[in-house]
Scaffold this motif. Structure first.
Motif, PDB file in Angstrom:
ATOM      1  N   VAL A   1     -37.900  25.398 -27.629  1.00 52.28           N
ATOM      2  CA  VAL A   1     -37.314  25.760 -26.503  1.00 52.28           C
ATOM      3  C   VAL A   1     -38.336  26.301 -25.278  1.00 52.28           C
TER       4      VAL A   1
ATOM      5  N   GLN B   1     -33.734  27.804 -19.426  1.00 49.28           N
ATOM      6  CA  GLN B   1     -34.528  27.255 -20.441  1.00 49.28           C
ATOM      7  C   GLN B   1     -34.201  25.707 -20.542  1.00 49.28           C
TER       8      GLN B   1
ATOM      9  N   GLU C   1     -34.877  22.318 -23.720  1.00 47.14           N
ATOM     10  CA  GLU C   1     -35.414  22.013 -25.070  1.00 47.14           C
ATOM     11  C   GLU C   1     -36.160  21.010 -24.764  1.00 47.14           C
TER      12      GLU C   1
ATOM     13  N   LYS D   1     -38.894  28.596 -21.941  1.00 45.85           N
ATOM     14  CA  LYS D   1     -37.979  29.523 -21.321  1.00 45.85           C
ATOM     15  C   LYS D   1     -38.723  29.721 -20.075  1.00 45.85           C
TER      16      LYS D   1
ATOM     17  N   ASP E   1     -31.970  28.836 -34.448  1.00 45.34           N
ATOM     18  CA  ASP E   1     -33.336  29.992 -34.743  1.00 45.34           C
ATOM     19  C   ASP E   1     -33.191  30.553 -35.957  1.00 45.34           C
TER      20      ASP E   1
ATOM     21  N   ARG F   1     -34.416  21.448 -34.800  1.00 48.24           N
ATOM     22  CA  ARG F   1     -35.378  21.423 -33.525  1.00 48.24           C
ATOM     23  C   ARG F   1     -36.567  20.966 -33.738  1.00 48.24           C
TER      24      ARG F   1
ATOM     25  N   SER G   1     -31.442  24.769 -34.560  1.00 46.48           N
ATOM     26  CA  SER G   1     -31.128  25.162 -33.148  1.00 46.48           C
ATOM     27  C   SER G   1     -30.337  26.562 -33.466  1.00 46.48           C
TER      28      SER G   1
ATOM     29  N   TYR H   1     -42.350  26.894 -17.022  1.00 43.90           N
ATOM     30  CA  TYR H   1     -41.665  27.669 -18.183  1.00 43.90           C
ATOM     31  C   TYR H   1     -42.763  28.017 -19.098  1.00 43.90           C
TER      32      TYR H   1
END
Length: 465
Positions: free
Chosen positions: A285, A294, A296, A287, A445, A423, A443, A322
């Motif tokens: 991700v 954000q 992906e 940011k 986390d 992810r 995803s 980002y």
């Protein structure tokens, strides 16, 4: 002929009318000049001193009731010193009669004045000049601004005195008068709001003044750095910042990639440039610099690279800036993602030990693919032709086969069912428990290691096995 001369004189006077910064201003029977904080006289003849660069002193006798301008005021160790012109400094005593130039008059010499707390001991804003209501630190910049979702501040004047208003978004408001002798006024320069990188390890300060307090920030919370939070930290060389559009007293006001706002010496920052293409090594991700946006990114995605420090890199995706972990970038096209072929623990694994907010919790092997801790906590593993399944304390995870990046994950907790995806699959990841191969980042986390299960989430962390 005299008519024409008079007309010419009027035109000349029009064009030499002084600007805001050099117009004559009178106060208390005398002219005030730019940078003047006040004026003083003495109740009797006194001798004042100036220290030279070689350590020697010059002295001068000043006469009773003679008027002298004061340009700077120092306060420390509960003492006050007034600086006269030519470098002479006088400590405040009963012999010194000081009058403060109203802050509003002082600010009139500047096009865009900045108000900085110059008292080394800090100062306060007072409600009705009696009750201290706001603590202000040395170097703090008092400015009018609104930060959405955070606070609002405003500087106004009443009867020549500076009033500071501060309001948090949840509704707490304070307003007070600030002692003008605790404030230094300088010009604010407007600059672009682009991105910059520090050229050496540099601290972020609360204000544009040498010696201002350093802002604390959280180092990256990675699996390797569980005890590295909340440290006074110098941002390493290459760290990226976004300019907030102003330079004050030789300092640039910036925002860090983790959201902290503060000041850095302008001569230690340089604009960043596009340094070429990079490729994403695994799903991540990206940011925005204030985390308000954000995106992906997947393995093989192409991005533009600008700068990096030992933790983060600044990139651009579709023209927007980002940040991503530094190690997610590759100069060459990365390898294909690993595919997980086994998720079950081997027989060598006899216990799993987790550290969480409740302390340590040890799961011991009691049967094949089944571990148990005290108070009915457990971990089980099983797989079918369609999925790998992992159950920890009643929270069930089902990973669709073949387990690769993008694969669907179903998580069930009580009556709640969530659907996520893989992810990234990391070739290796080092934690306090050791180095694990083919670690699955989800995803949600969370991190899972084949043969072990959950490595880390919000409140649990594997520390030994």
């Amino acid at each position: 002929m005299k008519k024409y001369s008079l007309a010419l004189l009027i035109i000349v006077v029009f064009f030499i009318t002084p600007t805001k910064s050099n117009a004559q201003v009178s106060w208390d029977g005398a002219e005030v000049v730019k940078g003047q904080t006040g004026k003083m006289t003495f109740s009797k003849d006194v001798k004042v001193y100036k220290k030279n660069s070689n350590g020697t002193y010059n002295s001068m006798t000043v006469k009773r009731n003679n008027f002298f301008r004061v340009y700077n005021i120092e306060k420390y160790d509960q003492k006050t010193f007034y600086w006269m012109s030519s470098g002479y400094r006088v400590q405040a005593t009963d012999l010194v009669i000081f009058k403060e130039v109203p802050t509003e008059i002082r600010s009139s010499f500047y096009n865009n004045p900045a108000y900085i707390v110059s008292n080394l001991q800090g100062t306060k804003a007072y409600f009705e000049e009696k009750y201290p209501i706001i603590d202000l630190a040395y170097g703090q910049h008092l400015l009018s601004e609104h930060v959405p979702g955070n606070y609002s501040a405003e500087v106004t004047f009443d009867k020549g005195k500076l009033n500071y208003f501060y309001s948090l978004e949840e509704g707490n408001e304070v307003n007070g008068v600030v002692d003008g002798t605790d404030i230094r006024i300088v010009e604010t320069t407007t600059i672009d709001k682009g991105y910059y990188a520090v050229t050496t390890d540099t601290q972020l300060l609360i204000g544009p003044m040498n010696g201002a307090r350093t802002i604390e920030w959280n180092l990256p919370s990675t699996l390797n750095e569980v005890n590295s939070l909340n440290k006074m930290f110098a941002y390493p060389k290459g760290s990226a910042f976004q300019s907030l559009g102003m330079e004050v007293n030789g300092y640039l006001r910036v925002q860090s990639i983790t959201g902290e706002r503060g000041y850095m010496p302008a001569n230690l920052l340089e604009p960043v440039n596009n340094l070429g293409k990079r490729y994403i090594r695994y799903g991540v991700v990206a940011k925005g610099i204030d985390h308000s946006q954000q995106v992906e990114l997947k393995r093989f995605d192409e991005v533009s690279f600008y700068t990096e420090n030992e933790y983060f890199a600044l990139i651009a995706v579709n023209g927007k800036m980002y940040t991503v972990p530094k190690n997610v970038l590759a100069i060459k096209m990365p390898n294909e993602s690993p595919v997980i072929t086994s998720f079950l623990p081997n027989e060598r694994l006899q216990k799993l030990e987790y550290q969480n907010i409740a302390g340590n919790r040890v799961y011991k092997r009691i049967a094949n693919n089944h571990f148990k801790a005290e108070d009915f906590y457990y971990i089980t593993y099983h797989e079918t032709d369609q999925a790998f399944n992992f159950d920890m304390d009643g929270v069930q995870y089902s990973f669709v086969k073949p387990l690769k990046e993008g694969a669907i994950i179903t998580r069930i907790s009580g009556t709640t069912q969530d659907q996520g995806y893989v992810r990234a699959i990391h070739y290796s990841l080092t934690t306090q428990a050791g180095t694990f191969e083919n670690v699955v980042e989800t995803s949600f986390d969370q991190f899972f290691a084949p043969g072990y299960g959950l490595l880390a989430n919000t409140s649990d962390r594997l520390i030994s096995f």
